[in-house]
Design a protein around this motif. Structure first.
Motif, mmCIF file in Angstrom:
data_model
loop_
_atom_site.group_PDB
_atom_site.id
_atom_site.type_symbol
_atom_site.label_atom_id
_atom_site.label_comp_id
_atom_site.label_asym_id
_atom_site.label_seq_id
_atom_site.Cartn_x
_atom_site.Cartn_y
_atom_site.Cartn_z
ATOM 1 N N VAL A 1 0.819 -1.205 0.000
ATOM 2 C CA VAL A 1 0.000 0.000 0.000
ATOM 3 C C VAL A 1 0.858 1.262 0.000
ATOM 4 C CG1 VAL A 1 -0.341 0.145 2.513
ATOM 5 C CG2 VAL A 1 -2.078 1.047 0.962
ATOM 6 N N ALA B 1 7.123 4.056 8.920
ATOM 7 C CA ALA B 1 5.857 3.342 9.197
ATOM 8 C C ALA B 1 5.968 1.915 8.700
ATOM 9 C CB ALA B 1 4.669 4.030 8.527
ATOM 10 N N GLY B 2 4.906 1.165 8.918
ATOM 11 C CA GLY B 2 4.843 -0.218 8.443
ATOM 12 C C GLY B 2 4.912 -1.193 9.593
ATOM 13 N N GLU B 3 5.452 -0.762 10.712
ATOM 14 C CA GLU B 3 5.598 -1.581 11.909
ATOM 15 C C GLU B 3 5.915 -0.622 13.053
ATOM 16 O OE1 GLU B 3 9.425 -3.513 12.183
ATOM 17 O OE2 GLU B 3 10.148 -2.230 10.570
ATOM 18 N N HIS C 1 4.663 7.205 11.917
ATOM 19 C CA HIS C 1 3.223 7.376 11.684
ATOM 20 C C HIS C 1 2.598 6.018 11.402
ATOM 21 C CE1 HIS C 1 4.840 7.449 7.683
ATOM 22 N NE2 HIS C 1 3.773 7.915 7.078
ATOM 23 N N GLN D 1 -2.572 1.560 7.618
ATOM 24 C CA GLN D 1 -2.694 0.181 7.152
ATOM 25 C C GLN D 1 -3.194 0.144 5.712
ATOM 26 O OE1 GLN D 1 -6.574 -0.428 9.706
ATOM 27 N NE2 GLN D 1 -4.966 -1.585 10.713
ATOM 28 N N THR D 2 -3.113 -1.037 5.113
ATOM 29 C CA THR D 2 -3.612 -1.218 3.744
ATOM 30 C C THR D 2 -5.052 -0.720 3.659
ATOM 31 O OG1 THR D 2 -2.220 -3.170 3.572
ATOM 32 C CG2 THR D 2 -3.952 -2.946 1.921
ATOM 33 N N ASP E 1 -5.548 -3.418 15.645
ATOM 34 C CA ASP E 1 -4.395 -3.072 16.480
ATOM 35 C C ASP E 1 -4.848 -2.704 17.889
ATOM 36 O OD1 ASP E 1 -2.111 -3.342 14.823
ATOM 37 O OD2 ASP E 1 -2.649 -1.531 13.758
ATOM 38 N N ILE F 1 0.784 2.651 19.638
ATOM 39 C CA ILE F 1 0.279 1.388 19.087
ATOM 40 C C ILE F 1 1.100 0.262 19.721
ATOM 41 C CG2 ILE F 1 0.091 -0.024 16.970
ATOM 42 C CD1 ILE F 1 -1.919 2.270 16.947
ATOM 43 N N ARG G 1 -0.652 -5.912 16.920
ATOM 44 C CA ARG G 1 -1.891 -6.520 16.439
ATOM 45 C C ARG G 1 -2.561 -7.292 17.573
ATOM 46 N NH1 ARG G 1 -3.789 -5.006 11.447
ATOM 47 N NH2 ARG G 1 -5.121 -6.817 11.661
HETATM 48 P P1 AMP Z 1 -0.085 -3.014 6.254
HETATM 49 O O1 AMP Z 1 -1.537 -3.158 6.033
HETATM 50 O O2 AMP Z 1 0.731 -4.060 5.574
HETATM 51 O O3 AMP Z 1 0.405 -1.628 5.957
HETATM 52 O O4 AMP Z 1 0.150 -3.270 7.792
HETATM 53 C C1 AMP Z 1 -0.554 -2.503 8.719
HETATM 54 C C2 AMP Z 1 -0.191 -2.899 10.113
HETATM 55 O O5 AMP Z 1 1.200 -2.617 10.353
HETATM 56 C C3 AMP Z 1 -0.943 -2.109 11.142
HETATM 57 O O6 AMP Z 1 -2.229 -2.636 11.404
HETATM 58 C C4 AMP Z 1 -0.010 -2.187 12.330
HETATM 59 O O7 AMP Z 1 -0.150 -3.403 13.016
HETATM 60 C C5 AMP Z 1 1.363 -2.147 11.691
HETATM 61 N N1 AMP Z 1 1.888 -0.785 11.656
HETATM 62 C C6 AMP Z 1 1.984 0.019 10.587
HETATM 63 N N2 AMP Z 1 2.558 1.189 10.933
HETATM 64 C C7 AMP Z 1 2.817 1.140 12.246
HETATM 65 C C8 AMP Z 1 3.391 2.045 13.210
HETATM 66 N N3 AMP Z 1 3.840 3.226 12.855
HETATM 67 N N4 AMP Z 1 3.458 1.643 14.495
HETATM 68 C C9 AMP Z 1 3.010 0.432 14.866
HETATM 69 N N5 AMP Z 1 2.476 -0.472 14.009
HETATM 70 C C10 AMP Z 1 2.381 -0.136 12.715
#
Ligand code: AMP
Ligand code: COA
Length: 635
Positions: free
Chosen positions: A285, A364-366, A387, A390-391, A478, A490, A493
């Motif tokens: 995404v 971002a992403g985790e 920041h 999510q998708t 989350d 955050i 999950r």
């Molecule tokens: P995706 O849909 O592949 O972008 O993954 C989204 C998931 O990644 C979110 O529901 C979170 O669990 C995690 N995530 C994305 N950005 C962050 C962040 N900045 N801090 C903590 N978790 C994140």
């Protein structure tokens, strides 16, 4: 205006707020209906508006005299190629490819899969589909043919656009042969495949259904954009959920364009003409929103980087790219920074480059651990902004909106709700949590523009997964908490989705594959901490009675099965054979407990466990296999 004032306006009067933002775009027909509840239990934005994403990303800028501005800086250390593509050139490439797709019988309302590495033709393909109203579904190259086949069967593409091959550092990834295998595996058979030959000396077999990309474009008529309704599905992007079947997130056109344009200015502080770089992949995404559509909508120069943060050729490659293209704002995943930090902990390579153009580094992403955030701040000497999104959302949900008002960064927190997202922390009983109390992260409906419309072919899953758990709210999946100052943290999950090197993966899907090994009676797959990738999947398997396997061989077989079915991206490398698994008295496997023991995080022994003794058994297996002996950096 302050962040607080702008945010309040977006929540108090969403219709007015987003109408104003929509006015930043050139519509063929400006919408009269701004927001409307729909029968799925969610909301549609700008229903009767008409626009075209490809027009907004390309034609508009050329018409306004910016044809000579660079639209894409393509930089590929893995192939040694570089190219600067102007908006004028982008227009020619996209409008001709669109004509080529029409000549192959594609029309508004069809679907097409794009399975391509990080080359400009991947972006051309996305924009060409958008130009003629074909809904695209980009599939990440790290997924194996079996995963591609699942997506083919779900979205039934009339056509697949691919390339001869990709390159992973030095390894050739056979994209075209993977497409052939996927079509073989799929029940639905796409009629045509367009192949871009990268001319890297790799041969592949050609079938009757194949068309050469370059020939197609050479012989095609340039095609203008078509008018599309605001809720016309621009794309389907598959993501992992809690079951073995990925879900196709459906994105609209008008809401998405409005939200992305708003975010470029207000979240990322990027002005027209600036250089913006999201070091991700078009298959995710982040790639859709911030390599392709967001920066091009905002008339930025976007960087398309085909390489890794390390080894292509070294841990200085990101800094070289920032210098070479005078990147103003960059976005990557914390895992990429951790990989760089491991190779160049003192940041010696950073000193070799001029990074004076860089204003902000977004992550971002985790979850971003504090050590990584601090290291990046110290070494790059710019604000580092974690920041969260999510998708499903398609654009940031939590951020420090530096384009509106930069606020102090608190490490560990992705800061505040972005305009339009009325975020609440709610406990199991549906009550709002107090500051510092952890709960589910929910968004009060309506969601702002740009978020998911539906799940392709599965509205029931859309409603059950996102809307019905807490009526009136969107369920993000989350957990998290606010502090007293309103910063949101955050915590991770709350389901079985894991995040490996910024890639979202389903442990349920891996579990189904492991359990299909003929010698395995049952198994559990869960995510454990990894210093570089954040998390990595691990499996525990119980053998069928009477079977005594060569454990090493079995583990290799299982790892290969997951690699064959999901792909290398699963990073599934650890599987241990155990005598039994911890379960509740009703037979549910306690995966969270298994993860917590491995991660050495504090855990309570569930009162429902059927046999407490198993905990010590599992601990000793972990110790003898060197699992969980790390220091958990994420605390
Ligand atoms: P995706 O849909 O592949 O972008 O993954 C989204 C998931 O990644 C979110 O529901 C979170 O669990 C995690 N995530 C994305 N950005 C962050 C962040 N900045 N801090 C903590 N978790 C994140
Ligand atoms: N095509 C084919 N294979 C791919 C691929 C692609 N596009 N992307 C990854 N793979 C393969 C890798 O080659 C690797 O294979 P291997 O197990 O045979 O070595 C496997 O999938 C796992 O890849 P990855 O998780 O990326 O691990 P890595 O060790 O190759 O690299 C990082 C580690 C941290 C450098 C890398 O994951 C990275 O750059 N991450 C940033 C992630 C990111 O941008 N995420 C997007 C969200 S913002």
């Amino acid at each position: 205006m302050s962040y607080q004032d702008l945010y309040k306006e977006s929540i108090d009067n969403p219709q007015n707020f987003w109408k104003k933002q929509a006015q930043q775009l050139n519509w063929y027909t400006f919408p009269k209906k701004i927001l409307k509840a729909n029968d799925k239990g969610s909301f549609d934005w700008f229903l009767d508006g008409e626009l075209n994403m490809s027009y907004l990303c390309i034609d508009k800028h050329v018409n306004e005299g910016y044809g000579n501005q660079v639209a894409i800086y393509y930089d590929s250390p893995v192939s040694g190629r570089k190219e600067q593509i102007t908006y004028q050139k982008l227009l020619e490439e996209v409008s001709k490819l669109a004509g080529g797709l029409i000549s192959l019988g594609l029309k508004k309302g069809d679907t097409a899969i794009i399975y391509m590495p990080m080359i400009p033709q991947a972006i051309y393909a996305m924009l060409a589909c958008a130009r003629i109203g074909v809904t695209h579904s980009v599939v990440f190259g790290g997924f194996a043919p079996h995963e591609l086949a699942i997506r083919i069967d779900d979205c039934e593409p009339k056509l697949i656009i691919t390339a001869s091959n990709g390159i992973e550092i030095e390894r050739i990834i056979p994209y075209k042969p993977f497409v052939d295998q996927a079509i073989e595996l799929a029940k639905y058979k796409p009629e045509k495949v367009v192949v871009y030959d990268r001319k890297l000396g790799v041969t592949y077999t050609t079938n009757k259904r194949d068309f050469d990309y370059e020939n197609l474009v050479k012989n095609a008529q340039a095609t203008p954009p078509v008018k599309l309704n605001a809720n016309h599905p621009l794309y389907i992007l598959y993501t992992s959920g809690t079951t073995g079947t990925p879900k196709g997130i459906v994105r609209d056109t008008g809401g998405y364009a409005t939200a992305l344009k708003f975010s470029m200015k207000n979240v990322y502080a990027v002005n027209e003409g600036d250089v913006y770089w999201a070091a991700s992949d078009v298959g995710w995404v982040v790639g859709h929103s911030y390599i392709v559509y967001g920066p091009l909508l905002n008339r930025n120069s976007t960087v398309l980087f085909e390489g890794k943060p390390i080894k292509t050729p070294d841990a200085g490659t990101f800094w070289r790219v920032i210098q070479d293209y005078a990147v103003n704002v960059m976005f990557t995943a914390p895992t990429a920074i951790r990989a760089i930090k491991k190779e160049d902990s003192e940041g010696e390579l950073i000193k070799k480059y001029d990074l004076s153009s860089l204003k902000y580094q977004f992550l971002a992403g985790e979850r971003c651990d504090v050590a990584t955030l601090r290291w990046t701040e110290q070494k790059l000497k710019v604000p580092v902004i974690d920041h969260w999104w999510q998708t499903e959302s398609g654009w940031p949900m939590l951020a420090n909106m530096v384009g509106v008002e930069p606020l102090p960064v608190k490490p560990g927190s992705a800061s505040f709700p972005v305009c339009g997202y009325d975020i609440k922390i709610i406990n199991e009983q549906g009550k709002e949590c107090k500051p510092k109390q952890e709960g589910y992260v929910l968004v009060k409906l309506p969601l702002p523009p740009g978020c998911l419309l539906d799940i392709w072919n599965n509205t029931e899953r859309f409603k059950a997964g996102y809307l019905e758990k807490f009526p009136g709210y969107y369920f993000s999946g989350d957990g998290g908490y606010f502090d007293e100052d309103g910063y949101l943290y955050i915590t991770g999950r709350v389901d079985d989705v894991i995040n490996v090197a910024g890639h979202r993966l389903s442990t349920a899907e891996m579990e189904e594959i492991v359990a299909s090994h003929p010698h395995i009676a049952e198994c559990a797959v869960f995510g454990v901490h990894c210093d570089i990738k954040g998390q990595k999947p691990m499996g525990l398997a119980v053998l069928k009675s009477g079977i005594s396997n060569d454990v090493q061989k079995l583990s290799e077989e299982v790892v290969q099965m997951v690699r064959n079915e999901i792909g290398a991206v699963a990073s599934f490398k650890d599987v241990l054979v155990v005598n039994r698994l911890p379960k509740t008295r009703s037979g549910k496997i306690l995966r969270k407990l298994l993860r917590n023991i491995a991660d050495k995080t504090e855990y309570a022994i569930p009162s429902t466990i059927d046999d407490v003794a198993i905990i010590e058994e599992i601990k000793s297996i972990y110790i003898s296999n060197n699992i969980g002996i790390h220091k958990n950096q994420l605390t």
